[in-house]
Motif scaffolding. Structure first.
Motif, mmCIF file in Angstrom:
data_model
loop_
_atom_site.group_PDB
_atom_site.id
_atom_site.type_symbol
_atom_site.label_atom_id
_atom_site.label_comp_id
_atom_site.label_asym_id
_atom_site.label_seq_id
_atom_site.Cartn_x
_atom_site.Cartn_y
_atom_site.Cartn_z
ATOM 1 N N ARG A 91 0.833 -1.210 0.000
ATOM 2 C CA ARG A 91 0.000 0.000 0.000
ATOM 3 C C ARG A 91 0.863 1.254 0.000
ATOM 4 O O ARG A 91 0.611 2.198 -0.742
ATOM 5 C CB ARG A 91 -0.913 -0.010 1.228
ATOM 6 C CG ARG A 91 -2.016 1.042 1.206
ATOM 7 C CD ARG A 91 -2.774 1.069 2.533
ATOM 8 N NE ARG A 91 -1.970 1.686 3.582
ATOM 9 C CZ ARG A 91 -1.929 2.995 3.812
ATOM 10 N NH1 ARG A 91 -2.636 3.824 3.071
ATOM 11 N NH2 ARG A 91 -1.179 3.472 4.781
ATOM 12 N N ARG A 106 -9.713 2.768 -3.877
ATOM 13 C CA ARG A 106 -8.791 2.072 -4.762
ATOM 14 C C ARG A 106 -8.005 3.084 -5.601
ATOM 15 O O ARG A 106 -8.522 4.114 -6.025
ATOM 16 C CB ARG A 106 -9.545 1.124 -5.699
ATOM 17 C CG ARG A 106 -10.217 -0.066 -5.024
ATOM 18 C CD ARG A 106 -9.206 -0.980 -4.352
ATOM 19 N NE ARG A 106 -9.729 -2.271 -3.968
ATOM 20 C CZ ARG A 106 -10.494 -2.515 -2.915
ATOM 21 N NH1 ARG A 106 -10.865 -1.520 -2.133
ATOM 22 N NH2 ARG A 106 -10.885 -3.736 -2.634
ATOM 23 N N TYR A 107 -6.732 2.747 -5.827
ATOM 24 C CA TYR A 107 -5.845 3.647 -6.566
ATOM 25 C C TYR A 107 -6.419 3.983 -7.939
ATOM 26 O O TYR A 107 -6.417 5.146 -8.358
ATOM 27 C CB TYR A 107 -4.468 2.985 -6.700
ATOM 28 C CG TYR A 107 -3.404 3.864 -7.321
ATOM 29 C CD1 TYR A 107 -2.577 4.638 -6.522
ATOM 30 C CD2 TYR A 107 -3.214 3.894 -8.697
ATOM 31 C CE1 TYR A 107 -1.579 5.435 -7.079
ATOM 32 C CE2 TYR A 107 -2.225 4.683 -9.268
ATOM 33 C CZ TYR A 107 -1.412 5.456 -8.452
ATOM 34 O OH TYR A 107 -0.432 6.244 -9.017
ATOM 35 N N ASP A 162 -5.511 -5.680 -6.408
ATOM 36 C CA ASP A 162 -6.717 -5.273 -5.687
ATOM 37 C C ASP A 162 -6.593 -3.857 -5.145
ATOM 38 O O ASP A 162 -7.584 -3.136 -5.048
ATOM 39 C CB ASP A 162 -6.988 -6.245 -4.541
ATOM 40 C CG ASP A 162 -8.279 -5.929 -3.803
ATOM 41 O OD1 ASP A 162 -9.359 -6.174 -4.375
ATOM 42 O OD2 ASP A 162 -8.200 -5.419 -2.669
ATOM 43 N N LEU A 163 -5.397 -3.438 -4.796
ATOM 44 C CA LEU A 163 -5.196 -2.058 -4.357
ATOM 45 C C LEU A 163 -5.461 -1.077 -5.495
ATOM 46 O O LEU A 163 -5.907 0.048 -5.274
ATOM 47 C CB LEU A 163 -3.771 -1.870 -3.830
ATOM 48 C CG LEU A 163 -3.442 -2.543 -2.493
ATOM 49 C CD1 LEU A 163 -1.946 -2.478 -2.222
ATOM 50 C CD2 LEU A 163 -4.226 -1.900 -1.358
ATOM 51 N N ARG A 203 -7.461 -1.942 -8.358
ATOM 52 C CA ARG A 203 -8.856 -2.079 -8.779
ATOM 53 C C ARG A 203 -9.505 -3.224 -8.013
ATOM 54 O O ARG A 203 -8.936 -4.296 -7.895
ATOM 55 C CB ARG A 203 -8.946 -2.326 -10.281
ATOM 56 C CG ARG A 203 -10.325 -2.120 -10.837
ATOM 57 C CD ARG A 203 -10.289 -1.881 -12.326
ATOM 58 N NE ARG A 203 -9.396 -0.819 -12.738
ATOM 59 C CZ ARG A 203 -9.704 0.493 -12.713
ATOM 60 N NH1 ARG A 203 -10.882 0.880 -12.258
ATOM 61 N NH2 ARG A 203 -8.841 1.378 -13.130
ATOM 62 N N ARG A 204 -10.703 -2.991 -7.514
ATOM 63 C CA ARG A 204 -11.382 -3.952 -6.644
ATOM 64 C C ARG A 204 -11.589 -5.300 -7.325
ATOM 65 O O ARG A 204 -12.006 -5.383 -8.475
ATOM 66 C CB ARG A 204 -12.742 -3.386 -6.213
ATOM 67 C CG ARG A 204 -13.477 -4.263 -5.202
ATOM 68 C CD ARG A 204 -14.845 -3.686 -4.866
ATOM 69 N NE ARG A 204 -14.729 -2.368 -4.268
ATOM 70 C CZ ARG A 204 -14.482 -2.152 -2.986
ATOM 71 N NH1 ARG A 204 -14.315 -3.182 -2.172
ATOM 72 N NH2 ARG A 204 -14.393 -0.922 -2.511
ATOM 73 N N THR A 205 -11.289 -6.376 -6.583
ATOM 74 C CA THR A 205 -11.494 -7.735 -7.076
ATOM 75 C C THR A 205 -12.981 -8.072 -7.038
ATOM 76 O O THR A 205 -13.691 -7.718 -6.097
ATOM 77 C CB THR A 205 -10.718 -8.736 -6.195
ATOM 78 O OG1 THR A 205 -9.336 -8.366 -6.171
ATOM 79 C CG2 THR A 205 -10.853 -10.158 -6.717
ATOM 80 N N ARG A 208 -10.821 -11.530 -0.626
ATOM 81 C CA ARG A 208 -11.207 -10.558 -1.663
ATOM 82 C C ARG A 208 -12.275 -11.119 -2.586
ATOM 83 O O ARG A 208 -13.014 -10.362 -3.218
ATOM 84 C CB ARG A 208 -9.977 -10.157 -2.491
ATOM 85 C CG ARG A 208 -9.021 -9.257 -1.756
ATOM 86 C CD ARG A 208 -7.996 -8.678 -2.708
ATOM 87 N NE ARG A 208 -6.927 -9.605 -3.034
ATOM 88 C CZ ARG A 208 -5.865 -9.827 -2.281
ATOM 89 N NH1 ARG A 208 -5.747 -9.212 -1.125
ATOM 90 N NH2 ARG A 208 -4.921 -10.667 -2.666
#
Length: 687
Positions: A301, A344-345, A455-456, A458-460, A484
């Motif tokens: 992160r 999310r980034y 996942d950081l 884009r969401r899984t 996740r």
């Protein structure tokens, strides 16, 4: 309770078994008619376009498969005679109903049920009714089969106070029936404590701690089948997934759900889930321990967020003859606000141009213009805004981010400061830096890190329900990877703390469930052993104080004690002779040995003319011996097992405790009998 009835030559009206066989024949005919009705459907004029037609055709194909009448699989295995109609007022003189309980619903042409699905509420007393609580059931009848032929029945008069409760012989025979081929369902033998777990609701996560032979894997699979029955529409949208430890295990269990009519459940390993990069390398225990530690999530992160830069210059947007200026201080406020939200980034990066465009629109409105959403979208696409986003919040490739962490000591040190010690940082750094993501020799633990980084960014996608088997061997980062996949759904976690054989094996379920993101899960414990004979489980349980202090040993409820034999041998030929001896019995045989000894044993079997299979290959009547490396034995079972050189199994692991756990797994794979052969002294913990 009556004794099992044998076939007779009496007339059908005088012979209960003949009447039951007639009902079985009628039920099979009804199922065949149901299948033929679906096959005869004409959808040529039903759908408006080819996409809908293709989807409907697929649904019909799946329905046809689900209605298959599997040869050798009983269509029903029990019968319930209720004292009153379920759900009706129990008025005096009310007539009860009779239901046949089976693997799927079957009805005749008029729609009346001939077989009730085992998951239906009306079927529940088949598993839970007792003399103490008959649940309004007067008679419970169990059926015995040979192949697909009904050969016996056994009655329990649950509401008769004059009949004493006794153990069902047919139930015991079904539990102890020899195993050839892949794992089969236990739908006819589910016990009350297992049924409670199977029928628990979709909304909550359940963790099942179960020793060898307690049926935890079967319980997990049957829970999936039950949830698909009770919440089919919801799970059809959100999906279900079964996660196993390896491909051999998944192949072993893959026929259970189809036998229950469920064809849509996906199966995978954790490695399959995180396959963003090609795994070609391996880690030492020290590196794998650090990479699997949950602290790596914080390192990732930090490393990802380090790409975000605070602005030093304004953004100037030109539209026509007007120039709109967003000062650096306002841009900084926007960037900091997005960072503080901790979204999310990738989502923040997509929001940034819209935030900048909104700041421009505010200025437009103050100057008297009336811009709308189309203007805001146009500003967000402006080249100056795009350039600012690229500079302030650049796109990051997850695999490249992880690669830099593992190859750039300074970059790792910067973001692991206060999280990982110097020795831990050295452990995870690659000895040889890779030129690119494609050429890198990623390990399985590296792939999990890439999944975390992905996942950081884009969401899984989350599924409706996930079953995680042999969970005790997962690292914290692997738990996070599984979690996740069910952030908005629930999970069934299955495992045995005593069987953890990885350096990072789970120490407690509360810790594991926290990493999974399911701290509120209910932990259930199964302690009744239905598979492993008493003498075998008692011998293996000698290891428990050394591998899982405080864990309750499994209590075998098998009536057949099986057999257990310790043999001192002089050479490999004696081990082969023990296999040949066990192959004279009905059922499957497994030869389990330390991985390093497998080649020598394979050569000895070949020289003796004894055919054998590898784990995961389906046994047949002609080839019933499987040669199993100890590292792949977990989750598998055989009627008879020869365990070669216990001390070699222990020595094959990096430390004694892990080796003893591997030995515990190997000792508990037998259903009917175990022969332990050894030339070297046995581990002192077995004394």
């Amino acid at each position: 309770m009556s004794t099992p009835a044998a076939a007779t030559t009496a007339a059908p009206f005088d012979d209960p078994l003949a009447r039951e066989r007639a009902h079985l024949a009628s039920s099979r005919a009804a199922l065949r008619a149901m299948r033929e009705d679906v096959e005869a459907l004409d959808i040529s004029d039903v759908t408006a376009n080819w996409v809908n037609a293709k989807a409907l055709a697929h649904q019909i194909d799946e329905r046809i498969k689900a209605l298959a009448d599997l040869s050798g699989t009983p269509l029903f295995f029990g019968r319930l005679d209720y004292l009153h109609a379920p759900g009706a007022e129990q008025a005096e003189g009310a007539r009860g109903e009779r239901f046949y309980i089976g693997r799927r619903h079957v009805h005749h042409a008029e729609g009346d049920p001939m077989v009730i699905d085992w998951r239906a509420p009306v079927s529940q007393p088949f598993y839970r009714a007792s003399k103490k609580d008959p649940m309004d059931v007067g008679l419970r009848r169990r059926f015995g089969y040979t192949g697909g032929e009904l050969t016996a029945y056994e009655d329990e008069h649950l509401s008769d106070p004059g009949e004493a409760a006794r153990t069902s012989k047919l139930l015991q025979q079904e539990i102890e029936r020899p195993r050839v081929g892949p794992m089969r369902d236990i739908v006819a033998t589910i016990q009350p404590e297992q049924d409670e777990i199977v029928r628990s609701g979709l909304g909550g996560t359940v963790c099942v701690q179960g020793g060898p032979g307690t049926g935890k894997t079967a319980v997990g699979l049957h829970r999936v089948a039950y949830l698909l029955y009770a919440h089919r529409e919801r799970l059809a949208r959100t999906g279900t997934l079964v996660i196993g430890p390896n491909r051999s295990f998944l192949h072993y269990i893959e026929q259970v759900l189809p036998a229950l009519g469920e064809l849509s459940v996906q199966q995978a390993t954790v490695d399959d889930l995180v396959a963003h990069v090609e795994v070609r390398g391996t880690d030492g225990a020290a590196a794998a321990l650090v990479k699997g530690d949950a602290r790596m999530a914080e390192v990732l992160r930090r490393a990802l967020r380090s790409h975000v830069a605070l602005p030093t210059e304004p953004v100037v947007v030109v539209r026509g003859s007007r120039r709109w200026r967003v000062p650096a201080c306002e841009l900084e406020e926007i960037v900091r606000e997005l960072l503080d939200r901790d979204i999310r980034y990738g989502a923040a990066r997509e929001a940034l141009p819209q935030r900048i465009a909104h700041a421009v629109l505010v200025q437009m409105e103050r100057s008297g213009e009336a811009p709308d959403d189309r203007v805001q979208d146009a500003v967000a696409r402006n080249s100056a805004v795009k350039a600012a986003v690229k500079a302030l919040w650049p796109a990051v490739d997850p695999a490249k981010l992880v690669l830099r962490l593992l190859t750039d000591a300074a970059f790792l040190a910067e973001h692991a400061r206060g999280v990982l010690g110097e020795d831990e940082q050295k452990a995870v750094l690659w000895a040889r830096p890779a030129r690119s993501v494609r050429s890198a020799k990623w390990s399985a633990a590296d792939a999990v890190l890439v999944d975390e980084a992905a996942d950081l960014v884009r969401r899984t996608h989350s599924l409706g329900h996930v079953v995680l088997d042999e969970a005790q061997d997962l690292s914290p980062m692997q738990y996070r990877a599984v979690g996740r996949r069910c952030t908005t759904g629930s999970a069934t976690v299955l495992g045995d703390l005593a069987q953890g054989t990885t350096p990072w094996a789970t120490r407690s379920w509360s810790e594991a469930l926290a990493h999974l993101g399911k701290s509120d899960a209910v932990v259930e414990e199964l302690t009744a052993g239905f598979r492993v004979p008493t003498d075998v489980i008692a011998y293996a349980s000698r290891l428990l104080p050394h591998i899982a202090p405080g864990l309750a040993p499994v209590a075998s409820v098998r009536e057949n004690p099986g057999f257990f034999d310790l043999r001192t041998v002089a050479e490999t030929a004696d081990v082969v002779a023990a296999c040949a001896e066990l192959l004279r019995n009905e059922g499957s045989t497994g030869l389990i040995a330390a991985d390093a000894r497998v080649p020598a044993l394979a050569a000895a079997l070949t020289a003796a003319g004894i055919g054998y299979l590898a784990p995961g290959e389906e046994t047949t009547e002609l080839t019933r011996l499987t040669l199993v490396p100890a590292s792949l034995a977990k989750g598998l079972e055989y009627d008879y097992v020869v365990l070669d050189e216990p001390q070699a199994v222990v020595d094959g692991e990096p430390d004694e405790r892990t080796g003893l756990r591997r030995l515990y797994v190997a000792l508990t794979r037998a259903v009917s009998g175990l022969v332990v052969t050894h030339a070297a002294p046995l581990p002192p913990q077995l004394a």
